[in-house]
Design an enzyme around this catalytic site. Sequence first.
Site, PDB file in Angstrom:
ATOM      1  CG  ASN A   3      -1.726   1.216   1.409  1.00 57.86           C
ATOM      2  OD1 ASN A   3      -1.785   2.054   0.513  1.00 57.86           O
ATOM      3  ND2 ASN A   3      -2.388   1.330   2.560  1.00 57.86           N
TER       4      ASN A   3
ATOM      5  CE  LYS B  45      -0.181   3.162   4.668  1.00 60.40           C
ATOM      6  NZ  LYS B  45      -0.063   3.255   6.115  1.00 60.40           N
TER       7      LYS B  45
ATOM      8  CG  HIS C 261      -5.697   1.842   5.257  1.00 62.77           C
ATOM      9  ND1 HIS C 261      -5.266   2.801   6.156  1.00 62.77           N
ATOM     10  CD2 HIS C 261      -4.693   0.949   5.140  1.00 62.77           C
ATOM     11  CE1 HIS C 261      -4.038   2.491   6.536  1.00 62.77           C
ATOM     12  NE2 HIS C 261      -3.665   1.380   5.935  1.00 62.77           N
TER      13      HIS C 261
ATOM     14  CD  GLU D 135      -2.858   5.411   6.769  1.00 63.00           C
ATOM     15  OE1 GLU D 135      -2.835   5.405   5.530  1.00 63.00           O
ATOM     16  OE2 GLU D 135      -1.958   4.883   7.470  1.00 63.00           O
TER      17      GLU D 135
ATOM     18  CD  GLU E 186      -3.679  -2.674   7.400  1.00 65.31           C
ATOM     19  OE1 GLU E 186      -2.509  -2.758   7.047  1.00 65.31           O
ATOM     20  OE2 GLU E 186      -4.427  -1.752   7.046  1.00 65.31           O
TER      21      GLU E 186
ATOM     22  N   GLY F  93       2.331   2.095  10.797  1.00 67.94           N
ATOM     23  CA  GLY F  93       3.270   3.210  10.652  1.00 67.94           C
ATOM     24  C   GLY F  93       3.989   3.585  11.937  1.00 67.94           C
TER      25      GLY F  93
ATOM     26  CB  SER G  57       5.067  -2.030  12.116  1.00 64.74           C
ATOM     27  OG  SER G  57       4.686  -0.686  12.370  1.00 64.74           O
TER      28      SER G  57
HETATM   29  P1  PGA Z   1       2.835   0.127   7.713  1.00 62.58           P
HETATM   30  O1  PGA Z   1       1.376   0.361   7.080  1.00 62.58           O
HETATM   31  O2  PGA Z   1       3.365  -1.142   7.122  1.00 62.58           O
HETATM   32  O3  PGA Z   1       3.630   1.338   7.288  1.00 62.58           O
HETATM   33  O4  PGA Z   1       2.655   0.037   9.185  1.00 62.58           O
HETATM   34  C1  PGA Z   1       0.498  -0.709   6.913  1.00 62.58           C
HETATM   35  C2  PGA Z   1      -0.782  -0.241   6.289  1.00 62.58           C
HETATM   36  O5  PGA Z   1      -1.179   0.896   6.542  1.00 62.58           O
HETATM   37  O6  PGA Z   1      -1.431  -0.984   5.538  1.00 62.58           O
END
Ligand code: PGA
Length: 253
Positions: free
Chosen positions: A9, A11, A95, A97, A167, A173, A213
């Site tokens: 992803n 983003k 997601h 976010e 997640e 992140g 992560s």
């Molecule tokens: P990350 O993000 O691997 O940077 O923690 C995962 C995601 O948002 O799908």
Amino acid sequence: MRPKFIAGNWKMTSTLAQAKELAAAVAKGTSANPDLLVGVCPPFPWLTAVAEALKGSAVQLGGQDCHYEKEGAFTGSVSPAMLLEAGCQWVILGHSERRHGLGETDELLNKKLKSALAAGLKVIFCIGELLAEREANTTETVLDRQLTAGLVGITPEHMKNVVIAYEPVWAIGTGKVASPEQAQEAHAFVRGKIASLLGENTAKNVLIQYGGSVKPDNAATLLHLPDVDGALVGGASLKADTFLAIVNAGKRL
Ligand code: PGA
């Protein structure tokens, strides 16, 4: 035996040149393997260029969101059909976010899910609890609600085109990955919930990715847990070598 599915992803990152270069490097480093599926989800404006860079490779393409309507006066939105025409097989929905950053609700996500599936997209449907919810011991309640409300009207037939991404929001992140015990426990709960909503057979076959992560040094442990069928990777998907190291960690031992 369920395959592993590793998806990146990207983003809201990358220039066009970076996106094309990353896609080409991921394509080059990925061989066709029915046990190990690979996908990338770039920003909307780069989809057609990335589709071109992936041509002839085993890497699948996804968008990061879509609207539930087919077309119309929805400024800034993208329809499922547009994603398909841009070369996508997949779309990420729900997601954190978007759920927590933009206030997308279970009801809205259910509409998006049904619309994306009806158009012919496959969906990575994200769920996961906030830190405060984990600390209050309500993780299972949250996952239960997100699945029950998110999958209203979804049939076992639809589920053949749905991947669930668990997640934990506190792991996205942050560099704070879920422990293998936390991940396995949540994944087993999700599979059990899908069994109760859609039957044992669907639960047995559905892919459940872990996200939050995932890095080359923790990927193998996570990817070989019994109920973890892949990873949705953010930060570590932005460099071909770290992403491909995670893909390789998904190979059967
Ligand atoms: P990350 O993000 O691997 O940077 O923690 C995962 C995601 O948002 O799908």
